[in-house]
Design a protein around this motif. Structure first.
Motif, PDB file in Angstrom:
ATOM      1  N   THR A   1      14.383   6.114  26.980  1.00 10.11           N
ATOM      2  CA  THR A   1      15.037   5.255  27.438  1.00 10.11           C
ATOM      3  C   THR A   1      16.524   4.742  26.981  1.00 10.11           C
ATOM      4  N   THR A   2      16.390   5.226  25.904  1.00  7.25           N
ATOM      5  CA  THR A   2      17.816   5.200  24.938  1.00  7.25           C
ATOM      6  C   THR A   2      18.893   6.513  25.214  1.00  7.25           C
ATOM      7  N   LEU A   3      18.398   7.147  25.984  1.00  8.54           N
ATOM      8  CA  LEU A   3      19.071   8.393  26.303  1.00  8.54           C
ATOM      9  C   LEU A   3      19.921   8.316  27.741  1.00  8.54           C
ATOM     10  N   PRO A   4      21.055   8.884  27.668  1.00  5.10           N
ATOM     11  CA  PRO A   4      21.849   8.869  29.283  1.00  5.10           C
ATOM     12  C   PRO A   4      20.939   9.831  30.286  1.00  5.10           C
ATOM     13  N   VAL A   5      20.974   9.383  31.568  1.00  7.85           N
ATOM     14  CA  VAL A   5      20.112  10.054  32.492  1.00  7.85           C
ATOM     15  C   VAL A   5      18.769  10.044  31.935  1.00  7.85           C
ATOM     16  N   SER A   6      18.232   8.884  31.788  1.00  5.48           N
ATOM     17  CA  SER A   6      16.683   8.820  31.201  1.00  5.48           C
ATOM     18  C   SER A   6      15.624   9.563  32.069  1.00  5.48           C
TER      19      SER A   6
ATOM     20  N   ARG B   1      19.150  11.961  18.439  1.00  3.06           N
ATOM     21  CA  ARG B   1      19.343  10.655  19.149  1.00  3.06           C
ATOM     22  C   ARG B   1      18.553   9.353  18.164  1.00  3.06           C
ATOM     23  N   GLY B   2      17.338  10.032  17.758  1.00  4.24           N
ATOM     24  CA  GLY B   2      16.529   9.132  17.094  1.00  4.24           C
ATOM     25  C   GLY B   2      17.157   8.384  15.822  1.00  4.24           C
ATOM     26  N   ILE B   3      17.567   9.369  14.876  1.00  2.00           N
ATOM     27  CA  ILE B   3      18.171   8.976  13.740  1.00  2.00           C
ATOM     28  C   ILE B   3      19.470   8.127  13.719  1.00  2.00           C
ATOM     29  N   MET B   4      20.133   8.351  15.059  1.00  2.00           N
ATOM     30  CA  MET B   4      21.315   7.577  15.296  1.00  2.00           C
ATOM     31  C   MET B   4      21.159   5.988  15.612  1.00  2.00           C
ATOM     32  N   LEU B   5      19.941   5.646  15.818  1.00  2.00           N
ATOM     33  CA  LEU B   5      19.500   4.385  16.542  1.00  2.00           C
ATOM     34  C   LEU B   5      19.526   3.443  15.246  1.00  2.00           C
ATOM     35  N   GLU B   6      19.894   2.121  15.450  1.00  2.00           N
ATOM     36  CA  GLU B   6      19.727   1.250  14.296  1.00  2.00           C
ATOM     37  C   GLU B   6      18.076   0.927  14.121  1.00  2.00           C
ATOM     38  N   GLY B   7      17.827   1.051  12.577  1.00  2.00           N
ATOM     39  CA  GLY B   7      16.405   0.618  12.542  1.00  2.00           C
ATOM     40  C   GLY B   7      15.743   1.922  12.104  1.00  2.00           C
ATOM     41  N   ALA B   8      16.312   3.103  12.605  1.00  2.00           N
ATOM     42  CA  ALA B   8      15.329   4.300  12.407  1.00  2.00           C
ATOM     43  C   ALA B   8      15.024   4.727  10.971  1.00  2.00           C
ATOM     44  N   LEU B   9      16.000   4.234  10.172  1.00  2.00           N
ATOM     45  CA  LEU B   9      15.864   4.863   8.697  1.00  2.00           C
ATOM     46  C   LEU B   9      14.312   3.983   7.978  1.00  2.00           C
ATOM     47  N   GLU B  10      14.207   2.825   8.597  1.00  2.00           N
ATOM     48  CA  GLU B  10      13.283   2.015   8.420  1.00  2.00           C
ATOM     49  C   GLU B  10      11.788   2.766   8.615  1.00  2.00           C
ATOM     50  N   GLY B  11      11.877   3.369   9.877  1.00  2.91           N
ATOM     51  CA  GLY B  11      10.506   3.878  10.393  1.00  2.91           C
ATOM     52  C   GLY B  11      10.283   5.142   9.709  1.00  2.91           C
ATOM     53  N   ILE B  12      11.439   6.103   9.270  1.00  9.51           N
ATOM     54  CA  ILE B  12      11.125   7.311   8.433  1.00  9.51           C
ATOM     55  C   ILE B  12      10.591   6.948   7.073  1.00  9.51           C
ATOM     56  N   TYR B  13      11.231   5.626   6.621  1.00  8.41           N
ATOM     57  CA  TYR B  13      11.096   5.368   5.147  1.00  8.41           C
ATOM     58  C   TYR B  13       9.336   5.351   5.240  1.00  8.41           C
TER      59      TYR B  13
ATOM     60  N   VAL C   1      13.179  22.880  21.299  1.00  5.97           N
ATOM     61  CA  VAL C   1      14.189  22.264  21.782  1.00  5.97           C
ATOM     62  C   VAL C   1      14.667  20.863  22.276  1.00  5.97           C
ATOM     63  N   ILE C   2      13.453  20.264  23.080  1.00  4.49           N
ATOM     64  CA  ILE C   2      13.256  18.885  23.240  1.00  4.49           C
ATOM     65  C   ILE C   2      13.285  17.949  21.947  1.00  4.49           C
ATOM     66  N   MET C   3      12.557  18.373  21.058  1.00  2.00           N
ATOM     67  CA  MET C   3      12.176  17.481  19.922  1.00  2.00           C
ATOM     68  C   MET C   3      13.744  17.705  19.189  1.00  2.00           C
ATOM     69  N   ALA C   4      14.587  18.479  18.979  1.00  2.00           N
ATOM     70  CA  ALA C   4      15.548  18.604  18.192  1.00  2.00           C
ATOM     71  C   ALA C   4      16.464  17.618  19.079  1.00  2.00           C
TER      72      ALA C   4
ATOM     73  N   VAL D   1       8.884  12.688  11.921  1.00  2.00           N
ATOM     74  CA  VAL D   1      10.093  12.093  11.696  1.00  2.00           C
ATOM     75  C   VAL D   1      10.809  11.812  13.121  1.00  2.00           C
ATOM     76  N   VAL D   2      10.508  12.502  14.275  1.00  2.00           N
ATOM     77  CA  VAL D   2      11.229  12.042  15.333  1.00  2.00           C
ATOM     78  C   VAL D   2      10.559  10.946  16.169  1.00  2.00           C
ATOM     79  N   ILE D   3       9.175  10.586  15.963  1.00  2.00           N
ATOM     80  CA  ILE D   3       8.590   9.730  16.542  1.00  2.00           C
ATOM     81  C   ILE D   3       8.712   8.390  15.795  1.00  2.00           C
ATOM     82  N   PHE D   4       8.719   8.327  14.346  1.00  2.00           N
ATOM     83  CA  PHE D   4       8.756   7.351  13.596  1.00  2.00           C
ATOM     84  C   PHE D   4      10.324   6.761  13.267  1.00  2.00           C
ATOM     85  N   SER D   5      11.228   7.514  13.816  1.00  2.00           N
ATOM     86  CA  SER D   5      12.429   7.072  13.734  1.00  2.00           C
ATOM     87  C   SER D   5      12.627   6.001  15.199  1.00  2.00           C
ATOM     88  N   PHE D   6      12.085   6.690  16.102  1.00  2.00           N
ATOM     89  CA  PHE D   6      12.184   5.668  17.289  1.00  2.00           C
ATOM     90  C   PHE D   6      11.037   4.515  16.993  1.00  2.00           C
ATOM     91  N   ILE D   7       9.934   4.406  16.292  1.00  2.00           N
ATOM     92  CA  ILE D   7       9.303   3.514  15.997  1.00  2.00           C
ATOM     93  C   ILE D   7      10.237   2.408  14.990  1.00  2.00           C
TER      94      ILE D   7
END
Length: 593
Positions: free
Chosen positions: A357-362, A241-253, A233-236, A320-326
């Motif tokens: 920290t990128t989420l509301p109510v961190s 959120r992760g894939i919506m961040l700028e630069g996320a695709l570079e990390g996934i790539y 649930v949490i990972m989903a 995928v989750v962690i590298f999107s944030f990386i």
């Protein structure tokens, strides 16, 4: 659910990302999936079926082939040693949970007492961009412009940058973890005193294990419905959120693109193989222990397939989750993806906190996420400690298996684990944890897997073993399993062992390379675990039927004991076994049921 909870743990969400990150991303992922199919799945089915048929602890179950009894003791030692540092990781999560109850998460930005000039959070990045836009020079979080700075000072700054370069930026979460929480020292030789905050978190984690397991296998089994499902649930949520961040695709790539030259790296193959064993928790003894509680005719082949697939997909999804944030952080820091964070056991405790920290109510998401990590860690801890306890009760039933003695034994195991874990709470504790992770469950685990598959496939015999499985599953295994258990799986393990030893490199945490003395300690730890296998075999050869020749004793020790297996066909069909063979002295009634 218990097996999935045991398999899906810190290995997926903590260990897999940092190994993948330090080995170049895509190449590690590819090798990991190949080895999961060739080694992980066959060994998991072997353990499930072995435990389900034998229905005894990991030592006494080797009545099937007594000369391999040392395999059970090696599993016992690995489970206990891993539990020491594994619960330290859970304690880190507890620390973050308490820290998240502040007005705001304390690692959101720089400007705290523990931050250095290298700290570069969102606020610092905005200042940097403004400085660059005005043709300024950024140095130690200060912008120097030629128009508004004393010429001599400006010249001095530019000369310093030319000679020394700029300081590599660090995430606020990185400095919070290393500078505040760990207060990390310069190396393992500078341990210092235990941190009382971390020590109390560790004590709480061991207390949770004691309280839960003291109620028996039924209570811990119910808990696994939470520990196994809550992470997804949490990972989903973090994935969306992760894939919506700028630069996320570079990390996934970076994560999914193999660097083919990396496939020639011995370290990559060794790390991937050891991660398969660590992630699936095979050869620790826990899966055999859990399988003893199954119905005799339970479809263990289906269970092995589901757990292996579920665990592997969890690792891939977590990556995928962690590298999107990386990738997003690399974009923020204006750095290559490969250089964003410390490559080591602390990676998850940098990237994940920074991600919330990128989420509301961190604060809320930080609490939920760390509770999730805590849950998956505790789920594995239940089985690790239960394996240790079951083995001792099974080996010494008269001394440890009566009355309330199993509960006292459980308390003693957890107290010893806490005391041995105290050095990990010191300033140099992370270096000890990294060393233990490098050696406690790596080469020994591969050796245990090799010994187990040789013992059952070659010495006990596949013909006999296939007959046992046919009685349980009411189905015959085909040529595929002959090829896998006799040739492919042991062959791949031998290849990985040799390849890893030839391409051995010193242990490293971040930029710190461990000295030879530390490597010697690590090898001693690994050797002590492994020596149970040949040591017990030699002891049995020397003490069994002393009046007979060595060949005759060897024949006795490679023949199943007379009380091995289920000879009473009527009881077999009723899925019932004697209470005396229940592997957990605490829960004989539940096991019988």
């Amino acid at each position: 659910m218990s097996a999935l909870s045991f398999a899906v743990g810190m290995g997926n969400l903590w260990r897999f990302p940092y190994l993948c990150y330090s080995n170049g991303g895509g190449a590690f992922l590819l090798v990991y999936l190949i080895l999961a199919a060739l080694v992980g799945f066959p060994l998991m089915f072997l353990e499930f079926s072995f435990g389900q048929y034998g229905r005894q602890g990991i030592v006494s179950i080797w009545k099937s082939c007594p000369i391999f009894e040392g395999v059970g003791w090696a599993m016992f030692s690995v489970s206990f040693i891993v539990s020491i540092y594994y619960n330290m990781l859970v304690a880190y999560c507890v620390f973050y949970v308490f820290a998240s109850f502040a007005k705001d998460v304390p690692w959101r930005d720089c400007g705290n007492p523990w931050n250095t000039a290298a700290c570069s959070g969102p606020a610092q990045q905005r200042l940097l961009y403004n400085c660059t836009a005005h043709n300024g020079t950024w140095y130690e979080n200060t912008c120097y412009t030629q128009a508004h700075t004393d010429p001599q000072v400006y010249k001095t700054i530019t000369n310093l940058i030319a000679v020394n370069g700029t300081i590599s930026p660090k995430l606020p979460a990185d400095e919070y973890f290393h500078n505040y929480m760990l207060d990390i020292s310069g190396g393992p030789s500078e341990l210092g005193y235990p941190s009382w905050k971390i020590a109390l978190c560790l004590l709480l984690c061991w207390a949770i294990v004691v309280v839960t397991l003291s109620k028996g296998i039924k209570s811990s089994g119910k808990v696994t419905y939470v520990t196994a499902l809550f992470p997804y649930v949490i990972m989903a949520i973090l994935f969306v959120r992760g894939i919506m961040l700028e630069g996320a695709l570079e990390g996934i790539y970076f994560y999914i693109t193999p660097k083919w030259e990396k496939l020639l790296s011995a370290k990559l193959w060794g790390d991937a193989a050891m991660q398969v064993f660590f992630s699936l928790s095979i050869c620790w003894g826990g899966l055999i222990t859990l399988a003893t509680y199954n119905d005799f005719h339970n479809n263990s082949l289906r269970d092995a397939a589901v757990v292996t697939l579920g665990d592997s997909l969890t690792s891939v999804f977590g990556g995928v989750v962690i590298f999107s944030f990386i990738g997003s952080m690399a974009n923020t820091l204006n750095m290559p993806v490969a250089d964003v964070a410390t490559k080591g056991a602390g990676l998850a405790f940098i990237i994940y906190p920074q991600a919330v920290t990128t989420l509301p109510v961190s604060q809320l998401w930080s609490i939920l996420f760390m509770l999730m990590l805590m849950n998956v860690g505790i789920g594995t801890m239940f089985t690790l400690v239960q394996t240790v306890q079951t083995t001792l009760v099974d080996a010494f039933p008269r001394k440890l298996g009566r009355g309330r003695r199993p509960q006292f034994l459980l308390f003693a195991i957890c107290l010893l684990g806490f005391l041995l874990g105290l050095p990990l709470t010191t300033r140099g504790g992370m270096y000890i944890l990294q060393l233990m992770d490098q050696y406690a469950a790596t080469y020994t685990i591969l050796s245990i897997g090799l010994a187990m598959v040789i013992g059952l496939a070659w010495v006990y015999g596949l013909k006999r073993y296939f007959s046992d499985i046919e009685v349980m599953l009411n189905r015959r295994l085909g040529l595929y399993w002959v090829v896998m258990w006799r040739f492919v799986t042991p062959g791949v393990i031998i290849f990985i062992l040799l390849f890893s030893l030839v391409g051995f490199k010193p242990t490293q945490y971040g930029d710190y390379i461990f000295p030879p003395a530390c490597e010697v300690i690590g090898w001693i730890l690994s050797t002590v675990e492994f020596m149970f296998i040949p040591g017990v075999a030699i002891y049995k050869l020397c003490t069994t039927e002393r009046g007979k020749s060595l060949i005759e004793r060897l024949r006795i020790l490679t023949t199943p004991h007379e009380d091995w297996g289920h000879k009473d066909e009527a009881r077999k069909e009723e899925n019932q076994i004697p209470l005396s063979s229940a592997p957990n002295g605490i829960d004989a009634d539940a096991h019988y049921a």
